[in-house]
Design a protein around this motif. Sequence first.
Motif, short mmCIF file in Angstrom:
data_model
loop_
_atom_site.label_atom_id
_atom_site.label_comp_id
_atom_site.label_asym_id
_atom_site.label_seq_id
_atom_site.Cartn_x
_atom_site.Cartn_y
_atom_site.Cartn_z
N ASP A 26 8.31 1.73 2.18
CA ASP A 26 7.83 0.71 1.24
C ASP A 26 6.88 1.22 0.16
O ASP A 26 5.92 0.53 -0.21
CB ASP A 26 7.14 -0.44 2.01
CG ASP A 26 8.06 -1.11 3.01
OD1 ASP A 26 9.27 -0.83 3.00
OD2 ASP A 26 7.56 -1.91 3.82
N MET A 27 7.15 2.41 -0.36
CA MET A 27 6.34 2.91 -1.47
C MET A 27 6.82 2.26 -2.76
O MET A 27 7.45 2.88 -3.63
CB MET A 27 6.42 4.43 -1.53
CG MET A 27 5.72 5.14 -0.38
SD MET A 27 3.91 5.04 -0.46
CE MET A 27 3.58 6.20 -1.78
N GLN A 28 6.51 0.98 -2.88
CA GLN A 28 6.98 0.14 -3.98
C GLN A 28 5.85 -0.09 -4.99
O GLN A 28 4.66 -0.02 -4.65
CB GLN A 28 7.52 -1.17 -3.43
CG GLN A 28 8.78 -0.96 -2.59
CD GLN A 28 9.15 -2.13 -1.70
OE1 GLN A 28 9.05 -2.03 -0.48
NE2 GLN A 28 9.57 -3.25 -2.30
N SER A 29 6.24 -0.35 -6.23
CA SER A 29 5.27 -0.40 -7.32
C SER A 29 4.17 -1.42 -7.08
O SER A 29 3.02 -1.22 -7.49
CB SER A 29 5.98 -0.67 -8.63
OG SER A 29 6.79 0.43 -8.98
N ALA A 30 4.47 -2.52 -6.42
CA ALA A 30 3.45 -3.54 -6.15
C ALA A 30 2.31 -3.01 -5.30
O ALA A 30 1.18 -3.48 -5.40
CB ALA A 30 4.09 -4.75 -5.46
N PHE A 31 2.62 -2.03 -4.46
CA PHE A 31 1.65 -1.55 -3.47
C PHE A 31 0.96 -0.26 -3.87
O PHE A 31 -0.13 0.04 -3.36
CB PHE A 31 2.34 -1.35 -2.12
CG PHE A 31 3.13 -2.53 -1.64
CD1 PHE A 31 2.58 -3.81 -1.69
CD2 PHE A 31 4.42 -2.39 -1.16
CE1 PHE A 31 3.30 -4.92 -1.26
CE2 PHE A 31 5.15 -3.49 -0.73
CZ PHE A 31 4.59 -4.76 -0.79
N CYS A 125 5.86 8.11 6.59
CA CYS A 125 4.74 7.96 5.67
C CYS A 125 4.93 6.67 4.88
O CYS A 125 6.00 6.05 4.94
CB CYS A 125 4.63 9.15 4.72
SG CYS A 125 6.06 9.35 3.63
N GLY A 126 3.89 6.25 4.13
CA GLY A 126 4.05 5.08 3.26
C GLY A 126 3.03 3.99 3.51
O GLY A 126 1.89 4.25 3.88
N VAL A 127 3.43 2.75 3.29
CA VAL A 127 2.58 1.57 3.45
C VAL A 127 3.36 0.47 4.20
O VAL A 127 4.59 0.49 4.18
CB VAL A 127 2.12 1.03 2.08
CG1 VAL A 127 1.20 2.01 1.37
CG2 VAL A 127 3.30 0.68 1.17
N MET A 128 2.67 -0.42 4.82
CA MET A 128 1.26 -0.52 5.16
C MET A 128 1.04 0.06 6.55
O MET A 128 1.86 -0.13 7.45
CB MET A 128 0.76 -1.95 5.18
CG MET A 128 0.98 -2.77 3.93
SD MET A 128 0.33 -1.93 2.49
CE MET A 128 1.08 -2.89 1.22
N SER A 129 -0.08 0.73 6.74
CA SER A 129 -0.34 1.46 7.99
C SER A 129 -0.13 0.62 9.23
O SER A 129 0.52 1.05 10.19
CB SER A 129 -1.79 1.97 7.98
OG SER A 129 -2.02 2.81 6.89
N GLU A 130 -0.72 -0.58 9.24
CA GLU A 130 -0.75 -1.40 10.45
C GLU A 130 0.47 -2.29 10.58
O GLU A 130 0.64 -2.97 11.60
CB GLU A 130 -2.03 -2.25 10.49
CG GLU A 130 -2.03 -3.48 9.60
CD GLU A 130 -2.29 -3.19 8.12
OE1 GLU A 130 -2.67 -4.15 7.42
OE2 GLU A 130 -2.10 -2.06 7.65
N MET A 131 1.32 -2.30 9.57
CA MET A 131 2.50 -3.16 9.60
C MET A 131 3.77 -2.32 9.60
O MET A 131 4.23 -1.88 10.64
CB MET A 131 2.44 -4.17 8.45
CG MET A 131 1.33 -5.20 8.66
SD MET A 131 1.33 -6.54 7.45
CE MET A 131 0.45 -5.78 6.08
#
Length: 200
Positions: A26-31, A125-131
Amino acid sequence: MSSASSDPSVTPARPVEPVQALIVVDMQSAFVGGDGAVPHADRLLDRVRDLLARARESGALVVQLQNDGEPGTPDEPGTPGWEVHLPVDTDRGEILLRKTVDDGFEESRLEELLREAGVKELAVCGVMSEMCVSATARGAVERDFRVVLPHDAHGTYDIPAAEGFSDVVPAATVSRVAEWALGDEVEVVARARDVVFSKP
């Protein structure tokens, strides 16, 4: 599982064994871009770019996950924030998989693609850590993949204060707790540069 007194994370005493795939969550522009980016997004992007470059150089499989958010959310499909921030190199056989749930393995072809490529060991790797990062790492472990999680290559947001029972929880703390909660089933390493790649 390790007991609470033993730290299952960060900085192995021996070199990390190579992994054959990189899962970018989820390395998306919003994040990771603009005013809505996670804290220290530039540093996170640097680490993920390094992982991508070395995975590509080694011939490891690269899969980027792209979350389809609900209407009105920053990652709503078709909006600028939904786009993956780092290009997917399809000429090298890289794969982009869309998802609607936290675990990148659930309701997707991710496991099938990894098995077809002969992958047994992977980095996340990426976002969000806890999700989504945590859920995808757990999903991999449940499917008997070896999983490496570089500490400096995942991120999230601060948890806002909750009146009456909680102050703000800084993003770095949230990420660290997410690592800890994975226990000793996931290899948490201190730096993205500790991750070694090989061809499947």
